[in-house]
Design an enzyme around this catalytic site. Structure first.
Site, PDB file in Angstrom:
ATOM      1  N   ASN A 175      40.946  53.961  40.700  1.00 57.63           N
ATOM      2  CA  ASN A 175      41.018  53.254  39.416  1.00 57.63           C
ATOM      3  C   ASN A 175      42.392  53.485  38.795  1.00 57.63           C
ATOM      4  O   ASN A 175      42.938  54.589  38.878  1.00 57.63           O
ATOM      5  CB  ASN A 175      39.922  53.806  38.481  1.00 57.63           C
ATOM      6  N   ASN A 215      35.221  46.261  39.355  1.00 56.80           N
ATOM      7  CA  ASN A 215      34.443  46.892  38.281  1.00 56.80           C
ATOM      8  C   ASN A 215      33.649  45.846  37.510  1.00 56.80           C
ATOM      9  O   ASN A 215      34.024  44.671  37.537  1.00 56.80           O
ATOM     10  CB  ASN A 215      35.400  47.575  37.296  1.00 56.80           C
ATOM     11  N   ASP A 260      43.539  43.021  31.316  1.00 51.57           N
ATOM     12  CA  ASP A 260      42.440  42.083  31.543  1.00 51.57           C
ATOM     13  C   ASP A 260      42.717  40.677  31.020  1.00 51.57           C
ATOM     14  O   ASP A 260      41.875  40.063  30.338  1.00 51.57           O
ATOM     15  CB  ASP A 260      41.129  42.669  30.981  1.00 51.57           C
TER      16      ASP A 260
HETATM   17  N1  LIG Z   1      39.934  49.637  40.361  1.00 55.78           N
HETATM   18  C1  LIG Z   1      40.883  49.227  39.558  1.00 55.78           C
HETATM   19  O1  LIG Z   1      41.714  50.004  39.081  1.00 55.78           O
HETATM   20  C2  LIG Z   1      40.977  47.771  39.208  1.00 55.78           C
HETATM   21  C3  LIG Z   1      42.144  47.280  38.626  1.00 55.78           C
HETATM   22  C4  LIG Z   1      42.244  45.925  38.313  1.00 55.78           C
HETATM   23  C5  LIG Z   1      41.174  45.089  38.589  1.00 55.78           C
HETATM   24  N2  LIG Z   1      40.036  45.611  39.121  1.00 55.78           N
HETATM   25  C6  LIG Z   1      38.881  44.755  39.395  1.00 55.78           C
HETATM   26  O2  LIG Z   1      39.240  43.779  40.339  1.00 55.78           O
HETATM   27  C7  LIG Z   1      38.471  42.616  40.113  1.00 55.78           C
HETATM   28  C8  LIG Z   1      39.394  41.414  40.148  1.00 55.78           C
HETATM   29  O3  LIG Z   1      40.348  41.486  39.122  1.00 55.78           O
HETATM   30  P1  LIG Z   1      41.510  40.395  39.027  1.00 55.78           P
HETATM   31  O4  LIG Z   1      42.222  40.631  37.785  1.00 55.78           O
HETATM   32  O5  LIG Z   1      42.299  40.367  40.276  1.00 55.78           O
HETATM   33  O6  LIG Z   1      40.625  39.069  38.916  1.00 55.78           O
HETATM   34  P2  LIG Z   1      41.036  37.600  39.196  1.00 55.78           P
HETATM   35  O7  LIG Z   1      40.015  36.747  38.592  1.00 55.78           O
HETATM   36  O8  LIG Z   1      42.463  37.406  38.861  1.00 55.78           O
HETATM   37  O9  LIG Z   1      40.922  37.470  40.799  1.00 55.78           O
HETATM   38  C9  LIG Z   1      39.732  37.457  41.524  1.00 55.78           C
HETATM   39  C10 LIG Z   1      40.044  37.003  42.937  1.00 55.78           C
HETATM   40  O10 LIG Z   1      38.882  37.142  43.719  1.00 55.78           O
HETATM   41  C11 LIG Z   1      38.696  35.971  44.483  1.00 55.78           C
HETATM   42  N3  LIG Z   1      37.295  35.770  44.790  1.00 55.78           N
HETATM   43  C12 LIG Z   1      36.312  35.326  43.972  1.00 55.78           C
HETATM   44  N4  LIG Z   1      35.165  35.189  44.660  1.00 55.78           N
HETATM   45  C13 LIG Z   1      35.428  35.578  45.922  1.00 55.78           C
HETATM   46  C14 LIG Z   1      34.654  35.632  47.083  1.00 55.78           C
HETATM   47  N5  LIG Z   1      33.370  35.292  47.085  1.00 55.78           N
HETATM   48  N6  LIG Z   1      35.247  36.060  48.226  1.00 55.78           N
HETATM   49  C15 LIG Z   1      36.534  36.412  48.244  1.00 55.78           C
HETATM   50  N7  LIG Z   1      37.331  36.379  47.154  1.00 55.78           N
HETATM   51  C16 LIG Z   1      36.775  35.955  46.012  1.00 55.78           C
HETATM   52  C17 LIG Z   1      39.260  34.859  43.627  1.00 55.78           C
HETATM   53  O11 LIG Z   1      39.590  33.716  44.411  1.00 55.78           O
HETATM   54  C18 LIG Z   1      40.480  35.535  43.045  1.00 55.78           C
HETATM   55  O12 LIG Z   1      41.550  35.426  43.940  1.00 55.78           O
HETATM   56  C19 LIG Z   1      37.722  42.828  38.810  1.00 55.78           C
HETATM   57  O13 LIG Z   1      36.406  43.189  39.098  1.00 55.78           O
HETATM   58  C20 LIG Z   1      38.430  43.999  38.174  1.00 55.78           C
HETATM   59  O14 LIG Z   1      37.545  44.788  37.419  1.00 55.78           O
HETATM   60  C21 LIG Z   1      39.927  46.922  39.445  1.00 55.78           C
HETATM   61  O1  LIG Z   2      39.319  48.983  33.526  1.00 50.84           O
HETATM   62  C1  LIG Z   2      39.198  49.507  34.646  1.00 50.84           C
HETATM   63  O2  LIG Z   2      38.332  50.368  34.878  1.00 50.84           O
HETATM   64  C2  LIG Z   2      40.145  49.186  35.759  1.00 50.84           C
HETATM   65  C3  LIG Z   2      40.816  47.878  35.683  1.00 50.84           C
HETATM   66  O3  LIG Z   2      41.782  47.816  34.674  1.00 50.84           O
HETATM   67  C4  LIG Z   2      39.916  46.703  35.650  1.00 50.84           C
HETATM   68  O4  LIG Z   2      40.280  45.714  35.012  1.00 50.84           O
HETATM   69  O5  LIG Z   2      38.873  46.756  36.299  1.00 50.84           O
HETATM   70 MG   LIG Z   3      41.931  46.046  33.665  1.00 52.88          MG
END
Ligand SMILES: NC(=O)c1ccc[n+]([C@@H]2O[C@H](COP(=O)([O-])OP(=O)(O)OC[C@H]3O[C@@H](n4cnc5c(N)ncnc54)[C@H](O)[C@@H]3O)[C@@H](O)[C@H]2O)c1
Ligand SMILES: O=C(O)C[C@H](O)C(=O)O
Ligand SMILES: [Mg+2]
Length: 607
Positions: free
Chosen positions: A494, A449, A279
């Site tokens: 996830n 998430n 994160d």
């Molecule tokens: N399920 C999983 O295992 C998992 C793993 C990692 C991250 N995530 C989730 O993914 C999300 C993003 O994480 P990240 O590290 O890539 O964040 P980040 O801030 O690096 O990236 C977010 C992206 O979303 C885009 N964005 C923002 N608003 C938008 C909109 N209205 N329309 C389209 N795109 C938009 C941004 O431009 C950016 O490119 C978080 O909610 C995180 O919890 C989930």
């Molecule tokens: O923490 C999680 O549940 C998945 C992922 O690493 C995230 O950042 O959302």
């Molecule tokens: Mg994470």
């Protein structure tokens, strides 16, 4: 301060055979555990405390006689007592708002964590499906948001910008001689909740709880780390109860110097540890991964762990369509979110296509469409981030900045995958547009998430996009009862399915770096875990109840890939030659035998 001898791995072997079943309670004979404390100090140390479970002989040996009520309560009784108080909390909070109930459940678990780790991890392992959503996603997000108010006692270590020059000595303040797994955050992008500063410590704690529960990492050898370099969250800076540095985030070289210093300190003290970055905002996630991955044993879970889980899900959707895996190269995939996770997923999926089709990376990007907050990314965009350049489309195909619905209507993708952090962005119109997908089983992954940040709910996805879809979400949702009488299966897409195995396999291989081959092996292992029958039903990932078994398999795949890459150095008594001679089954067995399992060990006092 303490030393752990024998016993644990024997216990783990028995535990692994029963995969956490209660049968194990009476079957294993635990080895002794050396403790350098006596009396009340032991009762106040959650690593050793057994509460009322100390046998009378041990009470005598350790100077505990009289410090506890006279009756000895068995582990089974303590376990039952905790579960009963948890169930009674559930009954008593019925009808209260979800947030209130979730925090109450987190508090009761956290109190046990602070008091008696053996019992805590046992109830966690045995009830992982019920408790993961409390100690991990989604409740952990709520805990981070409320951390300064919830704070009672420290867990993990805090390195702040004010500690510059001190970290090499500070690291020795940690009481454990051995540390295997470190999860570190700077709190800059906590789930989809943004910059939570020092309050983000909840994430490394939750991830390491999953390491103990899923990978059997000994809880005495895990270390959650908060790197507090300030916060840009104005609300937190103005909150008088905020526990972090009250300053804007460090940037540029100043920032990197802090992370560098921590990494040097951590690996000086524990050269064999594995560090998971978690994160970090995208720019630092990529920069630190690039900076450290060839130098230290580390990986970034959001970039690399997520990519593997998503790739396994994408391959699963091809199988769910009844098509051969080779058809993956023809899947049209729209990824919404071009941050650390979205880019990690896209890059890995494109690499897989390039490999399968025997084409270049550039050619393999043809069926991928990347959308960020400014819409579809094309070459026409001014100030294009170098990381997204390889995926930018020709605006002649679809216009620069096209909306999600426009892209979906034009492309008719097989898969719509969200990693944007924006709740509800896959609205009714977008989901209905997915009905026109070229796939007989369109896939929707709302991976952001916590729950409120998911791009859509499971119920909305099945309602609007059609009952034939495959659905995955980052946070857990209940399965959906469909109008056609069948069940719409919800997959929890996830990274929890991979990071524990990546960490464990790396640790037990003794590899000094985490290679692409190891990460790919983890993804392939997860992808092939499910049977065709399950996949046909839209079940792409195993039940979380099997997480220890999955993690052992993933860990073995990672270790064997490290052997192939010729980078294993061995672990403990097991040398690199032993590792390279192990068959697949022997590797799984080796991994399983090394998984810690919570059981009261006889404590032996040593000065
Ligand atoms: N399920 C999983 O295992 C998992 C793993 C990692 C991250 N995530 C989730 O993914 C999300 C993003 O994480 P990240 O590290 O890539 O964040 P980040 O801030 O690096 O990236 C977010 C992206 O979303 C885009 N964005 C923002 N608003 C938008 C909109 N209205 N329309 C389209 N795109 C938009 C941004 O431009 C950016 O490119 C978080 O909610 C995180 O919890 C989930
Ligand atoms: O923490 C999680 O549940 C998945 C992922 O690493 C995230 O950042 O959302
Ligand atoms: Mg994470």
């Amino acid at each position: 301060m303490w030393r752990n001898i024998a016993g644990f791995s024997k216990a783990a072997a028995a535990a692994a055979r029963t995969h956490g079943s209660r049968r194990y309670l009476s079957s294993a004979i635990p080895g002794p555990c050396i403790v350098h404390k006596r009396g009340a100090d032991i009762l106040h140390d959650p690593w050793f405390n057994k509460d009322t479970g100390f046998p009378l002989t041990e009470r005598d040996r350790l100077g505990l006689r009289g410090l506890l009520p006279p009756r000895v309560i068995s582990f089974e009784q303590q376990y039952a007592r905790f579960i009963e108080s948890f169930r009674s909390l559930e009954r008593n909070t019925q009808g209260q708002p979800d947030n209130v109930v979730s925090l109450a459940k987190w508090r009761i678990l956290n109190r046990l964590h602070d008091r008696n780790e053996t019992l805590y991890y046992r109830v966690l392992i045995d009830n992982i499906k019920d408790f993961a959503p409390i100690i991990y996603t989604p409740t952990v997000g709520l805990v981070c948001q409320n951390y300064s108010g919830l704070y009672r006692r420290p867990r993990g270590m805090y390195f702040s910008a004010k500690d510059k020059g001190e970290m090499m000595s500070m690291i020795y303040n940690w009481p454990a001689h051995q540390v295997d797994m470190i999860v570190i955050t700077d709190g800059s992008r906590i789930l989809g909740l943004g910059d939570l500063g020092v309050q983000g410590i909840g994430i490394p704690i939750g991830k390491l709880d999953m390491y103990v529960a899923s990978a059997g990492i000994n809880p005495q050898r895990v270390l959650p780390i908060m790197l507090d370099v300030g916060t840009n969250n104005q609300k937190l800076l103005q909150n008088p109860l905020y526990l972090g540095l009250r300053q804007p985030r460090l940037e540029g070289e100043e920032y990197l110097e802090i992370v560098d210093e921590f990494m040097e300190a951590a690996f000086t003290r524990w050269p064999k540890a594995v560090v998971q970055f978690e994160d970090f905002q995208a720019k630092w996630a990529f920069e630190t991964l690039d900076r450290y991955r060839k130098k230290f044993c580390m990986f970034n879970d959001d970039v690399q762990g997520t990519a593997g889980v998503a790739l396994a899900g994408l391959l699963g959707t091809v199988r769910a369509q009844g098509r051969p895996l080779s058809d993956f190269v023809n899947q049209k995939i729209v990824v919404v979110g071009a941050g650390s996770a979205g880019l990690g997923v896209t890059k890995t999926a494109v690499q897989a296509v390039a490999r399968m089709a025997g084409i270049s990376f550039a050619e393999a990007t043809k069926n991928f469409y990347l959308i960020d907050k400014d819409g579809l990314v094309t070459t026409e965009r001014s100030k294009l981030d170098p990381a997204v350049v390889p995926f930018a489309k020709n605006p002649a195909e679809i216009r620069e900045g096209a909306s999600i619905v426009e892209v979906v209507k034009t492309v008719r993708p097989h898969v719509l995958l969200g990693l944007s952090g924006v709740g509800g962005i896959f609205n009714e119109e977008v989901l209905k547009a997915m009905r026109e997908s070229d796939s007989c089983k369109p896939a929707i992954f709302a991976m952001s998430n916590p729950t409120l940040n998911a791009e859509c709910t499971a119920a909305d996805a099945f309602k609007h996009a059609g009952e034939n879809i495959v659905f995955g979400s980052g946070s857990p949702f209940e399965n959906v009862q469909l109008e056609n009488g069948s069940v719409g299966h919800v997959n929890q897409a996830n990274n929890m399915y991979l990071f524990p195995g990546i960490g464990l396999g790396t640790l037990l291989s003794g590899a000094r770096i985490v290679t692409d081959g190891m990460l790919l092996a983890a993804a392939e292992c997860l992808a092939s875990y499910m049977t065709d029958e399950e996949v046909q039903k839209g079940i792409l990932y195993p039940s979380i109840n099997n997480i220890r078994h999955i993690t052992a398999e993933v860990g073995a795949a990672v270790l064997r890939a490290a052997v192939t890459d010729d980078i294993v150095e061995g672990h403990g008594d097991v040398g690199p030659r032993d590792l390279s001679h192990m068959s697949k089954e022997e590797t799984v067995d080796y991994i399983t035998r090394n998984m810690w399992f919570p059981i009261y060990s006889p404590l032996v006092h040593e000065k």
